[in-house]
Scaffold this active site. Structure first.
Site, mmCIF file in Angstrom:
data_model
loop_
_atom_site.group_PDB
_atom_site.id
_atom_site.type_symbol
_atom_site.label_atom_id
_atom_site.label_comp_id
_atom_site.label_asym_id
_atom_site.label_seq_id
_atom_site.Cartn_x
_atom_site.Cartn_y
_atom_site.Cartn_z
ATOM 1 N N ASP A 232 0.832 -1.201 0.000
ATOM 2 C CA ASP A 232 0.000 0.000 0.000
ATOM 3 C C ASP A 232 0.871 1.258 0.000
ATOM 4 O O ASP A 232 1.852 1.348 0.743
ATOM 5 C CB ASP A 232 -0.852 -0.035 1.286
ATOM 6 C CG ASP A 232 -1.945 0.998 1.324
ATOM 7 O OD1 ASP A 232 -2.837 0.926 0.477
ATOM 8 O OD2 ASP A 232 -1.901 1.876 2.205
ATOM 9 N N GLU B 284 1.617 -0.655 -5.056
ATOM 10 C CA GLU B 284 0.579 0.334 -5.327
ATOM 11 C C GLU B 284 1.270 1.685 -5.255
ATOM 12 O O GLU B 284 1.501 2.228 -4.180
ATOM 13 C CB GLU B 284 -0.561 0.296 -4.300
ATOM 14 C CG GLU B 284 -1.698 1.218 -4.707
ATOM 15 C CD GLU B 284 -2.238 2.132 -3.606
ATOM 16 O OE1 GLU B 284 -3.322 2.686 -3.785
ATOM 17 O OE2 GLU B 284 -1.571 2.320 -2.577
HETATM 18 C C1 GLC Z 1 -4.217 2.958 -0.529
HETATM 19 C C2 GLC Z 1 -5.472 2.121 -0.423
HETATM 20 C C3 GLC Z 1 -6.589 2.990 0.027
HETATM 21 C C4 GLC Z 1 -6.245 3.565 1.371
HETATM 22 C C5 GLC Z 1 -4.930 4.314 1.323
HETATM 23 C C6 GLC Z 1 -4.413 4.596 2.694
HETATM 24 O O1 GLC Z 1 -4.233 3.842 -1.555
HETATM 25 O O2 GLC Z 1 -5.717 1.482 -1.641
HETATM 26 O O3 GLC Z 1 -7.805 2.308 0.083
HETATM 27 O O4 GLC Z 1 -7.241 4.443 1.792
HETATM 28 O O5 GLC Z 1 -3.934 3.566 0.686
HETATM 29 O O6 GLC Z 1 -3.953 3.420 3.290
#
Ligand code: GLC
Length: 582
Positions: A226, A302
């Site tokens: 994340d 991500e």
């Molecule tokens: C990422 C997740 C999202 C979350 C954010 C903070 O982007 O996909 O859902 O709110 O991180 O952890």
């Protein structure tokens, strides 16, 4: 047109190979709270996932990625983790997790779990210890505490904004032992309940390597990381006037793949809190941890960074293994842009030996069946659709979504899909404000509807209470009416259903080994304003993104189509994709 007109040129890339399983895998995202409810409390859980594993195996995906199920106060739907080594009671127990993992492995499905390293919950033991300790203490050094500016320390330490809206700093409550600068502030790039960890602190690094080992020892096949671009902040935390955003449009990148890397074009997320060179040391260390284990475990980034050449740095040979391709997700419904993004994605990832990935929907963006129904803005509304916003054209959205999916599943590399897209589900685009839960809705005072619309519980049995989401009919968010007719049981075995289209495409993708193939463009259509046509292995994929029908060559065998073809005229209708043997 004849089948000769579908002759393709030379491959535009060298395939990343099919050695490790993740190089060409189709990975299905389970958002546990909304997938299936085992205990009837209205929230999905791990026993619910286990009960539906056959749905996934029969669909034909290779792996499952689960969004967080860790112990959490759920202020950001579990992306606020209070204990990285335990399951939240909402979702079950560690034994439930083990059962789910074993059930997936028995069916040949790999399992990727979500790791949230940029921040913890404010309920994490470390943060509670930091609150109790003094400024400058080892406990505070695990997070990003700073004194405020101004003589009384009552001004924010810098001007950064939270991605969910409002300032990225929160001040602690006053205490008797406060010095002249008063209570300290802590940084949170997201909600105030999500304090950022201090990744310059070796203790934080050691802790997360241990967390990786905890789940690797349990048998997971990988981690989705994340906010992988956020962990290291520029030294001194300099002010920055840019706008932080999780979801960035990348049209600039798409239309100009040679965009300069100095941030002047497609400059999203290049502020001092994102994409700092130091993050790569973390991934090199994690790569080594995973390499200690057998079975090709993988790390998926991500990282909302631009341009694609910056993203490729996360998947260099000694770092992570895959990164979500958000340039593809954010591309508008336009043939030239799609070709450009596909070319740029393949070439930039090939340069580092990583597979390209493709993704159209996830739990943070408007589902593509709704997005593509907003024609006048090219389907680029990502961050929630509210009840008072212009509503998508559902039929148009579904038609384009099916066409986009069939195009995506024909591309080499690895593809991600989001639960429910195999049913053609739209967002709930008219949720009442009083049921919303996404912190971005509250922190922007409703200016952003937020992400609840794409997180609505799945319909399994059309017309049953809660459309069969769980045994009681309760659902933590209401479902839109259309979910009854789109429920899984309404589509199983039904010719032409979205579910059967996905199943056919996934079966062919596997049989034809498309994921490991090389892409070549169909020469005669390489510059067509509306048609994207390519060959991978022995399959020709033709997508018509334009408004008029496109004449297909006589004699081509149709393998699968995203919509009905006109059998007498042999035309590919508008917003339709077909796979041909030609
Ligand atoms: C990422 C997740 C999202 C979350 C954010 C903070 O982007 O996909 O859902 O709110 O991180 O952890």
């Amino acid at each position: 047109m004849t089948t000769d007109d579908l002759t393709a040129g030379a491959p535009v890339h060298t395939p990343a190979g099919s050695g490790e399983w993740w190089r060409d895998a189709v990975i299905y995202q389970v958002y546990p709270r909304s997938f299936a409810d085992g205990n009837g409390d209205g929230t999905g859980d791990l026993p619910g996932v286990t009960a539906k594993l056959d749905h996934l195996a029969q669909l034909g995906v290779d792996a499952v990625w689960l969004s967080p199920f860790y112990r959490s106060p759920q202020k950001d739907a579990g992306y606020d983790v209070a204990d990285y080594r335990d399951i939240d009671p909402l979702f079950g127990t560690l034994a439930d997790f083990d059962e789910m993992l074993a059930g997936a492995h028995e069916r040949g499905l790999k399992v990727i779990v979500d790791l949230v390293p940029n921040h913890s919950s404010d309920q994490h033991a470390w943060f509670q210890e930091a609150l109790a300790a003094a400024p400058g203490s080892a406990e505070r050094e695990r997070y990003m505490f700073r004194d405020g500016r101004g003589p009384a320390g009552d001004e924010v330490p810098n001007n950064w904004q939270s991605i969910f809206g409002g300032p990225a700093w929160t001040r602690l409550a006053p205490r008797e032992d406060d010095g002249p600068l008063g209570p300290q502030w802590y940084l949170h790039l997201f909600d105030s309940t999500q304090p950022d960890l201090n990744w310059d602190n070796p203790e934080v690094r050691a802790e997360f390597e241990d967390v990786l080992r905890f789940w690797l020892d349990r048998g997971v096949d990988g981690f989705r990381v994340d906010v992988a671009h956020g962990m290291i902040k520029a030294a001194g935390l300099p002010d920055w006037d840019g706008q932080v955003a999780m979801v960035e449009g990348t049209v600039e990148e798409a239309t100009d793949p040679a965009a300069p890397e100095d941030g002047s074009t497609g400059a999203g997320n290049r502020g001092p809190m994102f994409d700092q060179d130091g993050v790569h040391d973390i991934y090199r260390a994690w790569h080594k941890v995973l390499a200690e284990y057998d079975g090709d475990r993988c790390l998926v980034a991500e990282a909302w960074v631009e341009p694609l050449s910056r993203l490729a740095r996360y998947v260099r040979p000694d770092e992570m293994h895959q990164a979500f391709n958000f340039s593809f997700l954010t591309a508008p419904w336009d043939a030239a842009t799609v070709r450009t993004v596909v070319n740029a994605s393949l070439s930039t990832m090939e340069a580092v030996g990583a597979p390209t990935t493709w993704v159209l929907s996830n739990h943070d963006v408007v589902r593509h069946a709704s997005r593509f129904g907003l024609d006048e803005i090219g389907g680029r509304q990502l961050n929630g659709i509210g009840a008072t916003d212009p509503q998508p054209d559902a039929a148009l959205g579904l038609r384009r979504a099916r066409a986009a999916t069939l195009l995506m599943l024909g591309l080499p590399g690895s593809a991600y899909m989001y639960q429910g897209e195999e049913l053609g589900l739209p967002d709930h685009t008219a949720l009442p404000d009083d049921v919303r839960q996404d912190p971005s809705f509250f922190r922007t005072n409703g200016a952003e509807p937020g992400r609840d619309g794409c997180r609505v519980p799945l319909p399994w049995v059309g017309g049953a209470p809660g459309n069969g989401f769980g045994p009681t009919g309760k659902t933590w968010l209401p479902q839109p009416d259309v979910y009854a007719e789109l429920a899984a049981d309404q589509q199983y075995g039904v010719k032409g259903s979205t579910y059967e289209m996905y199943r056919a495409a996934l079966g062919l993708r596997r049989a034809e080994n498309l994921g490991a193939g090389a892409l070549a463009w169909v020469d005669s259509l390489a510059d067509h304003p509306d048609v994207v046509a390519l060959r991978v292995a022995d399959v020709v994929v033709v997508a018509n993104l334009g408004a008029s029908p496109f004449a297909l060559p006589a004699g081509a065998q149709v393998l699968v189509a995203s919509g009905e073809l006109d059998e007498t005229s042999g035309e590919l209708p508008s917003d339709t994709t077909v796979w041909l043997r030609a």
